[in-house]
Design a protein around this motif. Sequence first.
Motif, PDB file in Angstrom:
ATOM      1  N   ASN A 339     -63.417  68.531  18.742  1.00 17.99           N
ATOM      2  CA  ASN A 339     -62.797  68.520  20.068  1.00 17.99           C
ATOM      3  C   ASN A 339     -62.147  67.178  20.383  1.00 17.99           C
ATOM      4  O   ASN A 339     -61.445  67.027  21.378  1.00 17.99           O
ATOM      5  N   LYS A 340     -62.353  66.189  19.497  1.00 19.07           N
ATOM      6  CA  LYS A 340     -61.708  64.889  19.669  1.00 19.07           C
ATOM      7  C   LYS A 340     -60.419  64.770  18.863  1.00 19.07           C
ATOM      8  O   LYS A 340     -59.637  63.848  19.069  1.00 19.07           O
ATOM      9  N   GLY A 341     -60.230  65.690  17.901  1.00 13.95           N
ATOM     10  CA  GLY A 341     -59.000  65.655  17.124  1.00 13.95           C
ATOM     11  C   GLY A 341     -59.229  65.801  15.631  1.00 13.95           C
ATOM     12  O   GLY A 341     -60.277  66.295  15.187  1.00 13.95           O
ATOM     13  N   LEU A 342     -58.249  65.383  14.835  1.00 20.09           N
ATOM     14  CA  LEU A 342     -58.335  65.444  13.371  1.00 20.09           C
ATOM     15  C   LEU A 342     -59.347  64.417  12.886  1.00 20.09           C
ATOM     16  O   LEU A 342     -59.238  63.226  13.181  1.00 20.09           O
ATOM     17  N   LEU A 343     -60.339  64.875  12.137  1.00 20.78           N
ATOM     18  CA  LEU A 343     -61.339  63.991  11.551  1.00 20.78           C
ATOM     19  C   LEU A 343     -61.061  63.909  10.057  1.00 20.78           C
ATOM     20  O   LEU A 343     -61.309  64.864   9.315  1.00 20.78           O
ATOM     21  N   CYS A 344     -60.509  62.793   9.618  1.00 21.28           N
ATOM     22  CA  CYS A 344     -60.098  62.653   8.227  1.00 21.28           C
ATOM     23  C   CYS A 344     -61.308  62.414   7.326  1.00 21.28           C
ATOM     24  O   CYS A 344     -62.027  61.430   7.502  1.00 21.28           O
ATOM     25  N   PRO A 345     -61.564  63.278   6.336  1.00 25.23           N
ATOM     26  CA  PRO A 345     -62.699  63.077   5.433  1.00 25.23           C
ATOM     27  C   PRO A 345     -62.467  61.929   4.452  1.00 25.23           C
ATOM     28  O   PRO A 345     -63.410  61.449   3.819  1.00 25.23           O
ATOM     29  N   ASN A 346     -61.219  61.468   4.351  1.00 26.02           N
ATOM     30  CA  ASN A 346     -60.911  60.381   3.425  1.00 26.02           C
ATOM     31  C   ASN A 346     -61.207  59.017   4.049  1.00 26.02           C
ATOM     32  O   ASN A 346     -61.940  58.209   3.483  1.00 26.02           O
ATOM     33  N   CYS A 347     -60.658  58.760   5.245  1.00 23.54           N
ATOM     34  CA  CYS A 347     -60.859  57.445   5.869  1.00 23.54           C
ATOM     35  C   CYS A 347     -61.911  57.479   6.975  1.00 23.54           C
ATOM     36  O   CYS A 347     -62.325  56.428   7.467  1.00 23.54           O
ATOM     37  N   GLY A 348     -62.319  58.696   7.391  1.00 23.70           N
ATOM     38  CA  GLY A 348     -63.372  58.817   8.392  1.00 23.70           C
ATOM     39  C   GLY A 348     -62.916  58.595   9.819  1.00 23.70           C
ATOM     40  O   GLY A 348     -63.731  58.594  10.739  1.00 23.70           O
ATOM     41  N   LEU A 349     -61.603  58.385  10.033  1.00 23.20           N
ATOM     42  CA  LEU A 349     -61.099  58.110  11.376  1.00 23.20           C
ATOM     43  C   LEU A 349     -60.650  59.400  12.061  1.00 23.20           C
ATOM     44  O   LEU A 349     -60.273  60.374  11.417  1.00 23.20           O
ATOM     45  N   THR A 350     -60.683  59.367  13.397  1.00 27.34           N
ATOM     46  CA  THR A 350     -60.301  60.530  14.195  1.00 27.34           C
ATOM     47  C   THR A 350     -58.993  60.262  14.921  1.00 27.34           C
ATOM     48  O   THR A 350     -58.811  59.188  15.509  1.00 27.34           O
ATOM     49  N   THR A 351     -58.097  61.232  14.886  1.00 26.49           N
ATOM     50  CA  THR A 351     -56.816  61.123  15.590  1.00 26.49           C
ATOM     51  C   THR A 351     -56.725  62.236  16.618  1.00 26.49           C
ATOM     52  O   THR A 351     -56.796  63.417  16.261  1.00 26.49           O
ATOM     53  N   PRO A 352     -56.564  61.899  17.915  1.00 27.54           N
ATOM     54  CA  PRO A 352     -56.411  62.950  18.934  1.00 27.54           C
ATOM     55  C   PRO A 352     -55.214  63.842  18.618  1.00 27.54           C
ATOM     56  O   PRO A 352     -54.196  63.375  18.084  1.00 27.54           O
ATOM     57  N   ILE A 353     -55.331  65.111  18.955  1.00 26.97           N
ATOM     58  CA  ILE A 353     -54.283  66.079  18.643  1.00 26.97           C
ATOM     59  C   ILE A 353     -52.956  65.707  19.299  1.00 26.97           C
ATOM     60  O   ILE A 353     -51.890  65.851  18.697  1.00 26.97           O
ATOM     61  N   SER A 354     -52.991  65.231  20.540  1.00 24.26           N
ATOM     62  CA  SER A 354     -51.736  64.869  21.214  1.00 24.26           C
ATOM     63  C   SER A 354     -51.026  63.734  20.473  1.00 24.26           C
ATOM     64  O   SER A 354     -49.795  63.707  20.394  1.00 24.26           O
TER      65      SER A 354
END
Length: 958
Positions: A339-354
Amino acid sequence: MDNQMSFIEKQFPVSKLSKESYKERKAGASQTLTGLGKWWGRKPLILVRAVILGCLMPCSDNPKADMDIFLKVLSMDNDGLIDRKQKSFSAKELYEIAQGSKHFRQYLNDWFEIDGPRVKIQNGQDKNDIEMRLFKTLGYDDKLKYCVRPEQLETLRKDSWNAINHHLGTSAKSLNELVEQLSMQRYGRLITVGDCFSGGGSIPFEAARIGAKAYGSDLNPEAILLTWAGISILNSNKKDLTDIHEFQKAIFEAVNKDIIQLGIEQNEKGDRAVGYLYCVEAKCPECATKVPLAPSWVIGKKTKTVAILQKNKKGYDIDVKMGASSKEMQIASEGTITNKGLLCPNCGLTTPISILRGDKVDASGRTVYGLRQWEKSDFDFREDDIYNERLYAIKYETKDGKRYYRAPNERDLANELNVKQIVLENIVSWQEQGLVPTMAIESGMETERLFKERGWTHWSHLFNARQLLLLSRFITHLTNATKYLGYGILSLNSSVDRLSRLCRWDSGSEKMQQTFYNQAFNTLMNYCSRSVASLFEQWNNSITNISNGIRGDHEVVNIDARDLSNNADFWITDPPYADAVNYHELSEFFLAWDKRLLQEAFPEWYTDSKRVLAVRGDADFSKTMIEIYSNLTNHMPDDGMQVVMFTHSDPAVWAQLALIMWKSGLRVTAAWNIATETDASGLKDGNYVKGTVLLVLRKQTGDDMAFLDEINSDIRAEVRNQITSMLELENKEEPNFSDPDFVLAAYAASLKVLTSYKTIEDLDLDYELNLAINNPTQSNIVKIIEAAKKIAYDCVIPLEFESYLWKDLSNAEKFYIKGLESEKHGNYQISTYQEFARGFSIGGYSQMMASEKANTARLKTPVEMAGRTINDVPDFEKSILRTVFMGIYTGIKEDENPSRALGYMKNELPNYWDKRDMIKQLLSFIKDTKDIDNMTPHWEQSATMADLLHSLVTNDSI
């Protein structure tokens, strides 16, 4: 008989009808009209039947007899329930019922043989006799579990018809004959029942089924299709139904043959695909890795199937494993989208969808969506789009029926590429021929998200290449149909609902779900697509669970309600209201596919959604509604009636609709609340409660004028009279009404007085309507309704309470006691507590609730409250009732010692002796919960302590 007043204006069995409506709702797909096609908010047929008969049946000078006869007509009396009983009891169920009955407990050894966990009926005992005797002891809810719905009972017993005819002065032997004879008594002709918002067709269908003339109209062509289908299919004979089934089967087999010849659903082993799983992909802005997106990578919980992401140079390969370990299942449950956005399994960072989409806010403060807006002939994401899409799993079935999952291999990807190539080469010509939608998606409350979340601009974009190919083949073969084309459109719509990019994959049941699991367009990061083989049930599902029975003449018309010119004796409508469902937007999903076929099947209909004319909850809402209901009023006789069904939320909404009706030349004569609430089940977050208000209206025929201050006393008297008459009719064993029903009756009573006048000198109705919508706290009408509610609650005092003690309670204490009284009667609807909270002006009552789930809502017991502070309801926290609760809890905690409980209360209450009568009253009200079966599990400990404490307080002396 008083032919001037109808039964529904005097009384209505709201409790039993609520239970019957709920039973019908819970029947799901087996409901009579549901199989015809998707519509949002069909009213239960039993409710429609009851409303029509309630309007038609006159009142006598014996209200009790009227109620008994009305229940007989609906097969909701004791005899009717016995006749509707079809499900048998197991021996164990009978044993448990007898064991819980004080009267029948003595027969346990005579009737039953116990062998460990097994229960058998004793040799020589008549199981049917035992079953019927015990069935008669059950409450209405429990009886319903073993009964068919009223509509499924072919006819009433002879004794019932004798009683009905004797009371009503008729000679009917069927419902159709009764409707005809009552119509002739009142109007000298067979009544016409009309509905200008026919929607899914419940009202015209039921009116025609019970023998009235039926008129159904709607602005929306999809609604008219369903209304036509309900009446037409139910009017088909067995041969026609067989022919329709054969027609459906022939179309399906033709499409199946096409797909087999293309070879796009078979793998290298010759196994046939059941379904396909797709996911969206996006590049992580932080590390540029292309990430497949899904909230979970669990494919099947029963088969323990998971998708496993394996990193490659630029992104991820996806493997599919069946029989995964517990650890692998746990890992797969953690998705790459939260619900916070894309959670990258490679770098572990989250990017909001907007941020991922590139949404921006321009200088004017307007949000500009970052996704590319698709062109008309697009059917796939482009390589340079922010989002892409990939096939990541396929469910196959072998020739001997075994099913398995696998990741797509070269053959599967070649099939996928072949499908896309076919669509690419044909999409433009298909659109020109009407085989694939060309309709643009118009901006709206629900459709806006399609532009924003995916860049989709046309309805065809909601379907991938495989789905477009399948559906275009169905339409191709349907275009050759003639006689049964209308039924073919129903099959097409059923398939379209289950074959879009908005279809969820349910990993729990491992099944593919439909597009509309709620009243919205829900874009998905991963979705499923059916093969043609797995569409068989949906394609052929349109006319199942349907039986013959239409008797009345009927007319179905595609028209704006402001323009209709047909007359009806009863207009029964379920209008769109304020923030209700956006039917015009949702139905365009189907209309986009149906346009060509509708034009061929029904050339007299238009195939535009007429969105601009639709009733919407905007600034023009009240103006539109007044125009519509004024037109209905002009097309009914002076002694005709209207019933408006709507979902209520608060007195302001209630006042708005009442003012609209008043301005339309109508006066309120009664109002009833039918509770049909169900669990949320994906519909909305939190509690989803649905209570349908029936507003009963007649024409304003006088020109009387009054002053507002002159009619306040009349309103008070009318409210009290209405509540008193309902209390006299109330059945304490099987309640007809709950407290919200008394409140609604008070609303109606106040509006009966108000709307009986053509004008009220002090009120500007236009100004009042504007206030009710935009500033309800300043509206005189809203204030009148609120005042009526308070009068109602003053009238409805729990039987166990002395009126002088009731008046000394705080509103918070009254809220709790009324809630507990409701639970004693087996009412666990959250809507009841919501009404109490509004009625007693209580906020934050959640802290007092053990559960707020629909149909299982209940208050906390003293033990469950324990020593917690009820911060959100300060009046309760400092009340005598709270002190009594803490005393009960203290006594239980201190070795089940009631003396400790009494000591606690004396210490906390300096005026204990002055309040002793109130304490005794409260304890008396609490202690009997231990003797009520539905209360025992959670109240037994607290109630037992209350009983002991009551004895101590009663015998306490200075």
